[in-house]
Structures are given as C-alpha cells and as structure tokens.
Design a protein around this motif. Structure first.
Motif, PDB file in Angstrom:
ATOM      1  N   THR A  54      -5.683  41.899   1.549  1.00 19.24           N
ATOM      2  CA  THR A  54      -6.035  42.793   2.632  1.00 19.24           C
ATOM      3  C   THR A  54      -6.437  44.145   2.063  1.00 19.24           C
ATOM      4  OG1 THR A  54      -3.746  43.542   2.876  1.00 19.24           O
ATOM      5  CG2 THR A  54      -4.464  41.695   4.267  1.00 19.24           C
ATOM      6  N   THR A  55      -7.247  44.869   2.813  1.00 16.17           N
ATOM      7  CA  THR A  55      -7.661  46.214   2.415  1.00 16.17           C
ATOM      8  C   THR A  55      -7.429  47.152   3.579  1.00 16.17           C
ATOM      9  OG1 THR A  55      -9.322  45.403   0.863  1.00 16.17           O
ATOM     10  CG2 THR A  55      -9.609  47.645   1.677  1.00 16.17           C
ATOM     11  N   LYS A  56      -6.901  48.334   3.251  1.00 12.22           N
ATOM     12  CA  LYS A  56      -6.651  49.349   4.260  1.00 12.22           C
ATOM     13  C   LYS A  56      -7.330  50.645   3.822  1.00 12.22           C
ATOM     14  CE  LYS A  56      -2.943  51.608   6.780  1.00 12.22           C
ATOM     15  NZ  LYS A  56      -1.499  51.711   6.989  1.00 12.22           N
ATOM     16  N   LYS A  57      -8.082  51.253   4.745  1.00 16.77           N
ATOM     17  CA  LYS A  57      -8.644  52.573   4.485  1.00 16.77           C
ATOM     18  C   LYS A  57      -7.545  53.563   4.839  1.00 16.77           C
ATOM     19  CE  LYS A  57     -12.765  53.313   5.975  1.00 16.77           C
ATOM     20  NZ  LYS A  57     -13.892  53.584   6.885  1.00 16.77           N
ATOM     21  N   SER A 117      -1.777  49.647  -9.213  1.00 16.69           N
ATOM     22  CA  SER A 117      -0.390  50.081  -9.043  1.00 16.69           C
ATOM     23  C   SER A 117       0.395  49.532 -10.235  1.00 16.69           C
ATOM     24  CB  SER A 117       0.188  49.560  -7.727  1.00 16.69           C
ATOM     25  OG  SER A 117       0.178  48.150  -7.694  1.00 16.69           O
ATOM     26  N   PRO A 118       1.492  50.201 -10.628  1.00 23.06           N
ATOM     27  CA  PRO A 118       2.268  49.714 -11.773  1.00 23.06           C
ATOM     28  C   PRO A 118       2.780  48.287 -11.633  1.00 23.06           C
ATOM     29  CG  PRO A 118       2.859  51.968 -11.314  1.00 23.06           C
ATOM     30  CD  PRO A 118       1.966  51.510 -10.180  1.00 23.06           C
ATOM     31  N   ASP A 119       3.033  47.825 -10.392  1.00 20.26           N
ATOM     32  CA  ASP A 119       3.508  46.452 -10.204  1.00 20.26           C
ATOM     33  C   ASP A 119       2.356  45.442 -10.175  1.00 20.26           C
ATOM     34  OD1 ASP A 119       2.372  46.740  -7.661  1.00 20.26           O
ATOM     35  OD2 ASP A 119       4.279  46.589  -6.590  1.00 20.26           O
ATOM     36  N   SER A 120       1.132  45.898 -10.338  1.00 18.08           N
ATOM     37  CA  SER A 120      -0.074  45.053 -10.379  1.00 18.08           C
ATOM     38  C   SER A 120      -0.352  44.309  -9.080  1.00 18.08           C
ATOM     39  CB  SER A 120       0.010  44.039 -11.528  1.00 18.08           C
ATOM     40  OG  SER A 120       0.188  44.688 -12.744  1.00 18.08           O
ATOM     41  N   LYS A 121       0.177  44.801  -7.965  1.00 21.18           N
ATOM     42  CA  LYS A 121      -0.027  44.126  -6.686  1.00 21.18           C
ATOM     43  C   LYS A 121      -1.056  44.810  -5.798  1.00 21.18           C
ATOM     44  CE  LYS A 121       4.588  42.127  -6.590  1.00 21.18           C
ATOM     45  NZ  LYS A 121       5.867  42.093  -5.883  1.00 21.18           N
ATOM     46  N   LYS A 122      -1.435  46.049  -6.144  1.00 24.61           N
ATOM     47  CA  LYS A 122      -2.354  46.820  -5.320  1.00 24.61           C
ATOM     48  C   LYS A 122      -3.352  47.572  -6.203  1.00 24.61           C
ATOM     49  CE  LYS A 122       1.435  48.608  -3.509  1.00 24.61           C
ATOM     50  NZ  LYS A 122       2.392  47.662  -3.954  1.00 24.61           N
ATOM     51  N   ILE A 123      -4.509  47.869  -5.616  1.00 25.37           N
ATOM     52  CA  ILE A 123      -5.513  48.684  -6.283  1.00 25.37           C
ATOM     53  C   ILE A 123      -5.974  49.747  -5.289  1.00 25.37           C
ATOM     54  CG2 ILE A 123      -7.828  48.754  -7.301  1.00 25.37           C
ATOM     55  CD1 ILE A 123      -7.453  45.906  -8.198  1.00 25.37           C
ATOM     56  N   ALA A 124      -5.978  50.997  -5.735  1.00 27.43           N
ATOM     57  CA  ALA A 124      -6.556  52.081  -4.944  1.00 27.43           C
ATOM     58  C   ALA A 124      -7.949  52.351  -5.499  1.00 27.43           C
ATOM     59  CB  ALA A 124      -5.693  53.340  -5.049  1.00 27.43           C
ATOM     60  N   PHE A 129      -9.281  53.711  -0.303  1.00 27.16           N
ATOM     61  CA  PHE A 129      -8.839  52.381   0.112  1.00 27.16           C
ATOM     62  C   PHE A 129      -7.709  51.892  -0.775  1.00 27.16           C
ATOM     63  CE2 PHE A 129     -13.254  53.057   1.030  1.00 27.16           C
ATOM     64  CZ  PHE A 129     -13.449  52.523   2.290  1.00 27.16           C
ATOM     65  N   VAL A 130      -6.838  51.064  -0.191  1.00 28.66           N
ATOM     66  CA  VAL A 130      -5.818  50.356  -0.958  1.00 28.66           C
ATOM     67  C   VAL A 130      -5.952  48.884  -0.609  1.00 28.66           C
ATOM     68  CG1 VAL A 130      -3.354  49.977  -1.330  1.00 28.66           C
ATOM     69  CG2 VAL A 130      -4.228  52.307  -1.072  1.00 28.66           C
ATOM     70  N   SER A 131      -6.158  48.070  -1.638  1.00 28.09           N
ATOM     71  CA  SER A 131      -6.252  46.620  -1.452  1.00 28.09           C
ATOM     72  C   SER A 131      -5.028  45.952  -2.043  1.00 28.09           C
ATOM     73  CB  SER A 131      -7.501  46.064  -2.146  1.00 28.09           C
ATOM     74  OG  SER A 131      -8.647  46.419  -1.436  1.00 28.09           O
ATOM     75  N   SER A 132      -4.479  45.004  -1.279  1.00 29.70           N
ATOM     76  CA  SER A 132      -3.368  44.190  -1.761  1.00 29.70           C
ATOM     77  C   SER A 132      -3.948  42.955  -2.437  1.00 29.70           C
ATOM     78  CB  SER A 132      -2.475  43.773  -0.596  1.00 29.70           C
ATOM     79  OG  SER A 132      -1.569  42.783  -1.029  1.00 29.70           O
TER      80      SER A 132
END
Length: 189
Positions: free
Chosen positions: A75-78, A44-51, A67-70
């Motif tokens: 944490t990871t969410k499908k 993510s542009p704010d560098s806080k999450k990865i898809a 998936f998106v991981s914080s």
C-alpha cells in the motif's frame, strides 16, 4: 509468482523516474510508484517501508507530495503535500529530505514552506494524524536518539531537543555553535 520481500533488496529511481525495488542482483523488480515523477527513496530501518518524494498531476497542475509505501502489504499513503505556491526544492533535485527513526515508527522530513522556509516535520507511522510542524527557518540538521523517542536538531547556532513521542514544543538547549552542522547521539543515547 515470486513474492516481493524487502530482505536484501535495493530501491532506486528508474529511467522513467519511478521508484523500483529489486533483489541485489537486479532480478525480481517491482515498481512501487506510478503516475508521476519520483525521487529519493529511503528505506525504513526494518526494511518494511520506503519513503519517497514525487510530483504527481491529480488534476491539471503539479502536486508535490511525500509518500510512504509498505513493502509488506503493498500500500502507498501520501503523507504530505507541499503548498503549490511555494518553490519546492530544498536543494538541487531534492523535494524533501527524509530520515527514519531507528525503530521505523517515525519519519522526520524537511520541506520548503511559505512561512518558515526549510521546515522540519515529524510523522508517526502508527497514528492517522497529519505530520506535525516541529521547527522552521532552517538550515536544520538533526539526529535520532537510539531509542527513537527524541531528535536533537541544530538550527543556525541553536540546538533543540524534540520529543518525538508527543506533539509538544521543542526544548531549546543551553548551548550554541556554528562550528559544525549535524549533531550525533552516542550509541547509549
């Protein structure tokens, strides 16, 4: 123990097909995926999450998910699961195509679906709703507005304005072209 932050970090797929983050010099590695085969990490542009996309095996069959991981709270969410009866690839070795909004609050992704082929979805990170199907029957090329409120989408020769703040139907714009692929917003929006 060192903490894992996203500043000056890279994300990559390791030899075991897992998503890993590391400092830019390769130190302080942290694996964020597990139990599957994963690909295409996108910060993510704010560098806080990865898809990222992955093939997991929750039961006895393969399941293809997004998936998106914080990075902050680990944490990871499908957020999306492909229909198991549909061929998953949107291109060679690509399960989903993802693009974060400039404010990191929304995620646009393209997936293969039975009814529409290449299909564009929007997902709002700040609410608990499932991703919304926005446009189908690709090819689909898109660009975020600088304010993160809109997407412009080029579908075949048609163009659509998508209001990403709500779940309204995309507005077809009054011009056509097949002479290019990806539209772009001016920096002023």
């Amino acid at each position: 123990s060192q903490t894992t932050t996203s500043t000056n970090r890279i994300a990559y797929v390791n030899i075991d097909n897992q998503i890993v983050t590391a400092n830019e010099d390769g130190t302080n590695k942290h694996q964020i995926s597990s139990n599957g085969t994963f690909s295409w990490p996108t910060w993510s542009p704010d560098s806080k999450k990865i898809a990222y996309s992955g093939i997991t095996k929750p039961n006895t069959y393969d399941e293809i998910g997004l998936f998106v991981s914080s990075i902050i709270d680990k944490t990871t969410k499908k957020i999306y699961v492909n229909n198991p009866d549909v061929p998953a690839l949107i291109a060679p070795k690509i399960l989903h195509y993802t693009m974060w909004s400039p404010n990191s609050e929304r995620l646009m992704f393209i997936s293969q679906t039975a009814n529409y082929g290449l299909t564009l979805y929007l997902y709002n990170i700040t609410d608990e709703k499932s991703p919304s199907l926005t446009l189908g029957s690709g090819p689909l090329y898109s660009s975020w507005a600088p304010n993160s409120d809109y997407l412009i989408v080029h579908k075949h020769e048609n163009h659509f304005l998508v209001d990403a703040t709500g779940y309204s139907k995309p507005e077809e714009l009054p011009f056509n072209s097949i002479s290019y692929r990806t539209p772009a917003w001016s920096t002023k929006g």
